[in-house]
Design a protein around this motif. Structure first.
Motif, PDB file in Angstrom:
ATOM      1  N   UNK A 111       0.822  -1.208   0.000  1.00 40.39           N
ATOM      2  CA  UNK A 111       0.000   0.000   0.000  1.00 40.39           C
ATOM      3  C   UNK A 111       0.859   1.262   0.000  1.00 40.39           C
ATOM      4  N   UNK A 112       1.950   1.248   0.772  1.00 36.78           N
ATOM      5  CA  UNK A 112       2.814   2.431   0.835  1.00 36.78           C
ATOM      6  C   UNK A 112       3.461   2.690  -0.522  1.00 36.78           C
ATOM      7  N   UNK A 113       3.990   1.635  -1.148  1.00 39.20           N
ATOM      8  CA  UNK A 113       4.628   1.815  -2.455  1.00 39.20           C
ATOM      9  C   UNK A 113       3.610   2.269  -3.491  1.00 39.20           C
ATOM     10  N   UNK A 114       2.408   1.708  -3.454  1.00 39.99           N
ATOM     11  CA  UNK A 114       1.364   2.104  -4.404  1.00 39.99           C
ATOM     12  C   UNK A 114       1.008   3.577  -4.236  1.00 39.99           C
ATOM     13  N   UNK A 115       0.863   4.040  -3.004  1.00 45.73           N
ATOM     14  CA  UNK A 115       0.550   5.449  -2.761  1.00 45.73           C
ATOM     15  C   UNK A 115       1.682   6.341  -3.256  1.00 45.73           C
ATOM     16  N   UNK A 116       2.916   5.955  -2.992  1.00 44.38           N
ATOM     17  CA  UNK A 116       4.052   6.757  -3.456  1.00 44.38           C
ATOM     18  C   UNK A 116       4.089   6.831  -4.980  1.00 44.38           C
ATOM     19  N   UNK A 117       3.769   5.721  -5.622  1.00 46.46           N
ATOM     20  CA  UNK A 117       3.729   5.733  -7.087  1.00 46.46           C
ATOM     21  C   UNK A 117       2.661   6.693  -7.605  1.00 46.46           C
ATOM     22  N   UNK A 118       1.482   6.654  -6.983  1.00 48.75           N
ATOM     23  CA  UNK A 118       0.393   7.530  -7.417  1.00 48.75           C
ATOM     24  C   UNK A 118       0.742   8.999  -7.162  1.00 48.75           C
ATOM     25  N   UNK A 119       1.340   9.291  -6.001  1.00 50.64           N
ATOM     26  CA  UNK A 119       1.722  10.665  -5.686  1.00 50.64           C
ATOM     27  C   UNK A 119       2.809  11.167  -6.635  1.00 50.64           C
ATOM     28  N   UNK A 120       3.667  10.261  -7.085  1.00 51.22           N
ATOM     29  CA  UNK A 120       4.736  10.644  -8.008  1.00 51.22           C
ATOM     30  C   UNK A 120       4.255  10.721  -9.446  1.00 51.22           C
ATOM     31  N   UNK A 121       2.979  10.384  -9.682  1.00 54.33           N
ATOM     32  CA  UNK A 121       2.426  10.464 -11.020  1.00 54.33           C
ATOM     33  C   UNK A 121       2.848   9.331 -11.927  1.00 54.33           C
ATOM     34  N   UNK A 122       3.237   8.202 -11.360  1.00 54.49           N
ATOM     35  CA  UNK A 122       3.679   7.084 -12.174  1.00 54.49           C
ATOM     36  C   UNK A 122       2.487   6.198 -12.538  1.00 54.49           C
ATOM     37  N   UNK A 123       2.503   5.690 -13.738  1.00 53.63           N
ATOM     38  CA  UNK A 123       1.429   4.812 -14.191  1.00 53.63           C
ATOM     39  C   UNK A 123       1.487   3.492 -13.425  1.00 53.63           C
ATOM     40  N   UNK A 124       0.332   3.015 -13.013  1.00 52.12           N
ATOM     41  CA  UNK A 124       0.246   1.750 -12.283  1.00 52.12           C
ATOM     42  C   UNK A 124      -0.218   0.652 -13.238  1.00 52.12           C
ATOM     43  N   UNK A 125       0.585  -0.375 -13.454  1.00 54.77           N
ATOM     44  CA  UNK A 125       0.164  -1.501 -14.308  1.00 54.77           C
ATOM     45  C   UNK A 125      -0.824  -2.379 -13.537  1.00 54.77           C
ATOM     46  N   UNK A 126      -2.104  -2.112 -13.675  1.00 57.42           N
ATOM     47  CA  UNK A 126      -3.093  -2.719 -12.787  1.00 57.42           C
ATOM     48  C   UNK A 126      -3.192  -4.235 -12.881  1.00 57.42           C
ATOM     49  N   UNK A 127      -3.158  -4.858 -14.039  1.00 53.27           N
ATOM     50  CA  UNK A 127      -3.201  -6.336 -14.023  1.00 53.27           C
ATOM     51  C   UNK A 127      -2.064  -6.933 -13.203  1.00 53.27           C
ATOM     52  N   UNK A 128      -0.850  -6.435 -13.433  1.00 56.66           N
ATOM     53  CA  UNK A 128       0.298  -6.931 -12.681  1.00 56.66           C
ATOM     54  C   UNK A 128       0.173  -6.586 -11.194  1.00 56.66           C
ATOM     55  N   UNK A 129      -0.337  -5.383 -10.909  1.00 55.80           N
ATOM     56  CA  UNK A 129      -0.476  -4.945  -9.525  1.00 55.80           C
ATOM     57  C   UNK A 129      -1.452  -5.831  -8.756  1.00 55.80           C
ATOM     58  N   UNK A 130      -2.571  -6.164  -9.368  1.00 53.81           N
ATOM     59  CA  UNK A 130      -3.584  -6.965  -8.681  1.00 53.81           C
ATOM     60  C   UNK A 130      -3.115  -8.402  -8.470  1.00 53.81           C
ATOM     61  N   UNK A 131      -2.413  -8.946  -9.452  1.00 53.65           N
ATOM     62  CA  UNK A 131      -1.894 -10.301  -9.288  1.00 53.65           C
ATOM     63  C   UNK A 131      -0.855 -10.348  -8.173  1.00 53.65           C
TER      64      UNK A 131
END
Length: 409
Positions: A111-131
């Motif tokens: 969760x912390x890394x995901x929030x940091x990625x979103x705050x930094x404006x980085x695209x989240x690869x959702x299929x890979x993220x959910x798996x």
């Protein structure tokens, strides 16, 4: 405390050994050794040294350490869980403890890394993220699910989870091996991992697409050999069988230093070989040297000998090693990104920058500082998440705590 027994060893020697449950602090400490090797391996993913010659040497040393560290984790897990297994423990109780050990800290770091990625404006690869949220990424034969997971090192937990699921049954099977045949089966586990798995990949999997112009393995072959959870079970089995060898008094009086030297010599002898050979299945070369290091360290604990492995500082580091492992890539690559004037999570996996190299002394200082930062952040997650979760949920409410165990994984 369990009373120690004296059991004859092979060759007529005797050794004092304790049934499962005896304290083995060295095995806790060895976890930080494996985690440190992973840190060194990943630190070479971005250039650190401005001197190209130094960087080339560092890359060679660090890259080949990676396969050793993962095998170290798997063999150690098999050994520790076999040693600490209790006759009255149920599969349900075992799975509960493993789930609580693994998932709370994983979810918090995720969760912390995901929030940091979103705050930094980085695209989240959702299929890979959910798996990767469910720690299933190693089951998917696609490199994207490994590289672009929210926290990439957690691919190895996919393999650990399969082992945990199978452990109650595997323990029954290992316990049925005649003591006189344990060494034979330990050798078979290593040989099967070394020869059988690569042979199956060569014979039955496609030889394209190729990993690189110099790689003898295609991506399907490499995935099957190195990432597919089923094919990594031989390492766990090797650790389980070596634990039974020690428990049945069939471990020769071998000092830990000798086994460490043997492992270092094996590593040095394989340095000229390309990394992709180990990722293609030949990491199994290290199963037996690593298993010997682990067993010798455990035997030294039983004999009451003081070693570096069972020192208080090493044991403390071993206790936080799981959370250290969870946070080390995010911390390391974020620090490298910061020196490149970027904010937030960066690095090869989570960003798109090229790290600015340092002079030799400055690069070493950076590595030491980054390692200490990983220790600090890992300790915080351990103190605030892992330890409270284990105390609160590892056993059903009202259940009486089990006796002291030798180590945790």
């Amino acid at each position: 405390m369990t009373t120690k027994e004296v059991v004859p060893e092979v060759g007529g020697a005797t050794t004092s050994y304790a049934p499962s449950g005896a304290r083995l602090p060295s095995l806790t400490a060895l976890r930080i050794v494996a985690a440190t090797l992973v840190f060194i391996h990943h630190s070479a993913f971005q250039p650190l040294f401005s001197d190209e010659g130094v960087q080339k040497v560092y890359n060679k040393l660090a890259y080949n350490i990676g396969p050793i560290s993962i095998t170290f984790f798997f063999v150690l897990s098999g050994f520790v869980l076999t040693w600490t297994a209790k006759p009255l423990d149920t599969a349900k109780q075992f799975w509960r403890r493993r789930f609580v050990k693994i998932f709370p800290s994983h979810l918090v770091v995720y969760a912390i890394v995901l929030v940091l990625m979103l705050l930094a404006g980085r695209a989240v690869p959702w299929p890979e993220a959910l798996v990767s949220l469910g720690l299933l990424q190693a089951w998917v034969p696609s490199n994207d699910y490994l590289l672009f997971a929210i926290n990439p090192p957690t691919w190895s937990l996919s393999i650990e989870l399969l082992f945990y699921l199978c452990f109650p049954l595997l323990l029954i099977l290992v316990n049925r091996i005649r003591p006189s045949r344990l060494w034979l089966y330990a050798g078979l586990a290593a040989v099967a991992g070394l020869l059988l798995v690569p042979a199956v990949s060569w014979l039955f999997l496609p030889d394209s697409p190729s990993m690189s112009a110099v790689s003898p393995f295609s991506w399907p072959q490499l995935w099957f050999n190195y990432f597919f959870p089923v094919t990594r079970m031989f390492e766990f089995l090797g650790g389980m069988i070596l634990a039974k060898i020690l428990l049945t008094g069939r471990w020769p009086n071998v000092r830990p230093l000798f086994t460490v030297v043997l492992l270092v010599v094996t590593w040095a002898a394989t340095l000229p070989l390309p990394l992709n050979l180990f990722e293609g299945g030949y990491h199994a070369l290290f199963i037996m040297p690593i298993a010997l290091v682990i067993t010798a360290a455990a035997a030294a604990d039983i004999a009451g000998r003081r070693t570096l492995f069972n020192s208080r500082g090493m044991v403390w580091l071993g206790e936080i090693s799981y959370t250290f492992y969870l946070v080390h890539v995010a911390v390391l690559f974020s620090l490298q990104a910061a020196f490149n004037h970027q904010w937030g999570v960066g690095g090869m996996f989570l960003g798109d920058f090229t790290s600015r190299p340092f002079g030799t002394v400055a690069a070493i200082a950076f590595l030491v500082g980054a390692y200490l930062a990983c220790v600090l952040v890992g300790w915080v997650v351990y103190a605030l998440v892992e330890r409270p979760a284990m105390r609160r949920w590892a056993r059903p409410r009202g259940a009486r705590p089990a006796g002291t165990t030798s180590a945790s994984t």
